[in-house]
Write a protein that holds these residues in place. Sequence first.
Motif, PDB file in Angstrom:
ATOM      1  N   SER A   1       0.851  -1.184   0.000  1.00 54.74           N
ATOM      2  CA  SER A   1       0.000   0.000   0.000  1.00 54.74           C
ATOM      3  C   SER A   1       0.892   1.243   0.000  1.00 54.74           C
ATOM      4  CB  SER A   1      -0.924   0.007   1.220  1.00 54.74           C
ATOM      5  OG  SER A   1      -0.162   0.042   2.413  1.00 54.74           O
ATOM      6  N   ARG A   2       0.269   2.391  -0.205  1.00 49.19           N
ATOM      7  CA  ARG A   2       1.037   3.630  -0.199  1.00 49.19           C
ATOM      8  C   ARG A   2       0.216   4.762   0.364  1.00 49.19           C
ATOM      9  NH1 ARG A   2       2.254   5.435  -6.225  1.00 49.19           N
ATOM     10  NH2 ARG A   2       2.893   7.312  -5.099  1.00 49.19           N
ATOM     11  N   ASP A   3       0.926   5.694   0.974  1.00 51.04           N
ATOM     12  CA  ASP A   3       0.323   6.933   1.446  1.00 51.04           C
ATOM     13  C   ASP A   3       0.874   8.023   0.533  1.00 51.04           C
ATOM     14  OD1 ASP A   3      -0.269   9.370   2.691  1.00 51.04           O
ATOM     15  OD2 ASP A   3      -0.225   8.454   4.679  1.00 51.04           O
ATOM     16  N   SER A   4       0.093   8.400  -0.468  1.00 44.86           N
ATOM     17  CA  SER A   4       0.573   9.348  -1.464  1.00 44.86           C
ATOM     18  C   SER A   4       0.850  10.714  -0.871  1.00 44.86           C
ATOM     19  CB  SER A   4      -0.436   9.463  -2.601  1.00 44.86           C
ATOM     20  OG  SER A   4      -0.601   8.231  -3.264  1.00 44.86           O
ATOM     21  N   ALA A   5       0.085  11.107   0.121  1.00 49.73           N
ATOM     22  CA  ALA A   5       0.281  12.421   0.732  1.00 49.73           C
ATOM     23  C   ALA A   5       1.622  12.513   1.446  1.00 49.73           C
ATOM     24  CB  ALA A   5      -0.847  12.710   1.702  1.00 49.73           C
ATOM     25  N   LYS A   6       2.040  11.378   2.017  1.00 53.67           N
ATOM     26  CA  LYS A   6       3.297  11.364   2.764  1.00 53.67           C
ATOM     27  C   LYS A   6       4.453  10.780   1.965  1.00 53.67           C
ATOM     28  CE  LYS A   6       1.038  10.853   7.271  1.00 53.67           C
ATOM     29  NZ  LYS A   6       0.910  10.005   8.491  1.00 53.67           N
ATOM     30  N   ASN A   7       4.168  10.293   0.752  1.00 55.56           N
ATOM     31  CA  ASN A   7       5.189   9.625  -0.067  1.00 55.56           C
ATOM     32  C   ASN A   7       5.835   8.461   0.670  1.00 55.56           C
ATOM     33  OD1 ASN A   7       4.867  11.090  -2.421  1.00 55.56           O
ATOM     34  ND2 ASN A   7       6.318  12.678  -1.778  1.00 55.56           N
ATOM     35  N   ILE A   8       4.994   7.607   1.238  1.00 55.62           N
ATOM     36  CA  ILE A   8       5.484   6.431   1.945  1.00 55.62           C
ATOM     37  C   ILE A   8       4.850   5.189   1.344  1.00 55.62           C
ATOM     38  CG2 ILE A   8       5.655   5.224   4.143  1.00 55.62           C
ATOM     39  CD1 ILE A   8       5.558   7.880   5.557  1.00 55.62           C
ATOM     40  N   LEU A   9       5.681   4.197   1.109  1.00 61.77           N
ATOM     41  CA  LEU A   9       5.236   2.899   0.614  1.00 61.77           C
ATOM     42  C   LEU A   9       5.315   1.909   1.763  1.00 61.77           C
ATOM     43  CD1 LEU A   9       4.589   1.127  -1.971  1.00 61.77           C
ATOM     44  CD2 LEU A   9       7.036   0.629  -2.006  1.00 61.77           C
ATOM     45  N   TYR A  10       4.349   0.987   1.813  1.00 60.79           N
ATOM     46  CA  TYR A  10       4.315   0.003   2.887  1.00 60.79           C
ATOM     47  C   TYR A  10       4.277  -1.415   2.320  1.00 60.79           C
ATOM     48  CZ  TYR A  10       2.824   4.016   5.687  1.00 60.79           C
ATOM     49  OH  TYR A  10       2.737   5.237   6.297  1.00 60.79           O
ATOM     50  N   LEU A  11       4.743  -2.341   3.150  1.00 57.05           N
ATOM     51  CA  LEU A  11       4.565  -3.757   2.853  1.00 57.05           C
ATOM     52  C   LEU A  11       4.208  -4.447   4.155  1.00 57.05           C
ATOM     53  CD1 LEU A  11       4.715  -5.943   0.637  1.00 57.05           C
ATOM     54  CD2 LEU A  11       7.021  -6.464   1.478  1.00 57.05           C
ATOM     55  N   GLN A  12       2.954  -4.833   4.262  1.00 57.22           N
ATOM     56  CA  GLN A  12       2.494  -5.594   5.421  1.00 57.22           C
ATOM     57  C   GLN A  12       2.742  -7.059   5.140  1.00 57.22           C
ATOM     58  OE1 GLN A  12       1.089  -4.612   8.489  1.00 57.22           O
ATOM     59  NE2 GLN A  12       1.379  -6.793   8.929  1.00 57.22           N
ATOM     60  N   MET A  13       3.477  -7.710   6.011  1.00 54.22           N
ATOM     61  CA  MET A  13       3.836  -9.110   5.813  1.00 54.22           C
ATOM     62  C   MET A  13       3.284  -9.937   6.968  1.00 54.22           C
ATOM     63  SD  MET A  13       7.787  -8.676   4.533  1.00 54.22           S
ATOM     64  CE  MET A  13       8.363  -8.089   6.114  1.00 54.22           C
TER      65      MET A  13
END
Length: 124
Positions: A71-83
């Motif tokens: 997933s990503r938070d476009s406002a914060k420019n952060i990409l995530y990977l939930q594992m």
Amino acid sequence: QVRLVESGGGLVQAGDSLKLSCAASGRTVSRYSWAWFRQGPGDEREFVAAINWSGGNTHYADSVKGRFSISRDSAKNILYLQMNNLTREDTAVYYCAASIVTVLTTLRERYGYWGRGTQVTVSS
């Protein structure tokens, strides 16, 4: 130039969960595609998951489908990977990557920007 910094790696036990983050800075990256790759000891760097610039389209490697979520938070420019439900086979250095190609791709060479990686170690 785009700078990517991963975080969130660590040592966990099989069956545990972990969430990785990748913070992007520099050039505007709102229209980039994003991905996670990983490289285990002695292995080639392999594709894990990708997400397009809007977040509306994702793709996963078969080995992680149903367990990992990008997933990503476009406002914060952060990409995530939930594992979730991690196994020893998930042990690797995980890399965040960005591509100006808007169509999702699993090809490593299509990603022009890379972070330095974060280590994930899963013990049994």
